[in-house]
Design a protein around this motif. Structure first.
Motif, short mmCIF file in Angstrom:
data_model
loop_
_atom_site.label_atom_id
_atom_site.label_comp_id
_atom_site.label_asym_id
_atom_site.label_seq_id
_atom_site.Cartn_x
_atom_site.Cartn_y
_atom_site.Cartn_z
N SER A 256 -6.56 -4.83 1.07
CA SER A 256 -6.14 -3.62 0.46
C SER A 256 -7.41 -2.85 0.12
N ASN B 138 -1.81 2.38 1.09
CA ASN B 138 -2.04 1.70 2.26
C ASN B 138 -1.23 1.96 3.48
N TYR B 139 0.17 2.40 3.29
CA TYR B 139 1.11 3.03 4.28
C TYR B 139 0.36 4.16 4.88
N LEU C 29 0.75 0.48 -2.52
CA LEU C 29 1.65 0.42 -1.37
C LEU C 29 1.61 1.59 -0.52
N VAL C 30 1.92 3.03 -1.21
CA VAL C 30 2.11 4.20 -0.56
C VAL C 30 0.57 4.67 0.14
N LEU D 234 -0.98 5.00 9.01
CA LEU D 234 -0.36 6.02 9.79
C LEU D 234 -1.40 7.18 10.11
#
Length: 293
Positions: free
Chosen positions: A26, A89-90, A86-87, A94
């Motif tokens: 992370s 990392n997402y 989490l957002v 992308l």
């Protein structure tokens, strides 16, 4: 299965290793995100500790705090920062432009509203970390754990004794109570001038013997009454007619003046009721008024 101290230590060590590796993964994504929103090299390096470090702090606070309100607050902080990490990392996965360009500014999304929202999220996490982290540390420092109740001695024995007391001691039901025939007590013995109104009856032979009462011998000297004399002990007095009362009143008040003719004085001397005393007073005053010249 209960773990011993060594097994628990190994479990905690394994958890720390897993968390450390997850933080390293992370950390790479959060560092690139921080560089994309304008952070320098040092700030981008410290940015992952701001987000993921507060998550670890909130988790520890959740385990320490016992107050329901404080624990819910720590859980909300933990959930919010976990979702934010989490957002980010997402988004890092992308946007290929973020990979390897940690210090260069880049857009987090091609759609402007989404880009503005992601930049706001990334830049607000450090400020929130300062606020929520300080609050959690204050709650932990001011936390007072509830006192542990003292162990009850012989708890198992007391529980067993209570259960034994709740069970019937006898296998059969309790027999019905035995009805005992009442015993007739002897009539009271007359003392002094009192006489029994009913003849004494013998005590039944089946009843247990009762010790006789010891009665003091009647004294020949008259005793002063200390209370109200019972009706049965009073000597009967013949009822006088109005004529007899008037004759007795005339005799008693022959030497009285008119002023001395009072109902109370006549009542005390003639020993009659207040009503008769008033009647005698009025009659005597009328007679004296007629005789007066």
């Amino acid at each position: 299965m209960n773990l011993n101290r060594k097994g628990k230590a190994l479990l905690v060590l394994a958890l720390v290793i897993v968390v450390g590796m997850a933080f390293r993964v992370s950390w790479n994504a959060l560092r690139d995100i921080a560089g994309a929103v304008g952070a320098d090299n040092t700030a981008a390096t410290l940015y992952p500790f701001v987000v993921d470090g507060l998550m670890a702090l909130a988790l520890i606070a959740t385990l320490v705090l016992t107050n329901n309100k404080d624990r819910k607050f720590a859980l909300r902080v933990l959930g919010t920062y976990t979702l934010a990490s989490l957002v980010l990392n997402y988004v890092h996965g992308l946007v290929p432009e973020l990979h390897g360009q940690a210090l260069d500014w880049a857009r987090l999304s091609d759609w402007d509203p989404a880009n503005y929202a992601l930049v706001l999220l990334a830049t607000s996490l450090p400020v929130g970390s300062i606020y929520f982290g300080s609050d959690l540390v204050a709650k932990v420092l001011h936390h007072r754990p509830a006192p542990i109740p003292a162990p009850v001695a012989n708890a198992e024995e007391s529980t067993e004794s209570v259960s034994n007391r709740s069970t019937a001691d006898l296998a059969v039901s309790t027999p019905a109570p035995i009805t005992v025939a009442p015993l007739r007590m002897p009539d009271p013995v007359a003392v002094g001038f009192m006489k029994p109104t009913l003849p004494l009856k013998p005590v039944p032979t089946a009843a247990p013997a009762i010790a006789p009462r010891i009665v003091a011998a009647a004294s020949t000297r008259a005793r002063r009454a200390t209370g109200r004399v019972p009706a049965v002990a009073r000597s009967p007095r013949p009822k006088r007619t109005p004529t007899q009362l008037l004759d007795e009143a005339r005799t008693v008040t022959a030497g009285w003046s008119v002023a001395e003719l009072t109902a109370e004085g006549i009542r005390r001397e003639v020993h009659t009721s207040p009503a008769n005393a008033r009647m005698l007073r009025d009659t005597l005053k009328s007679e004296r008024a007629i005789k007066a010249p």
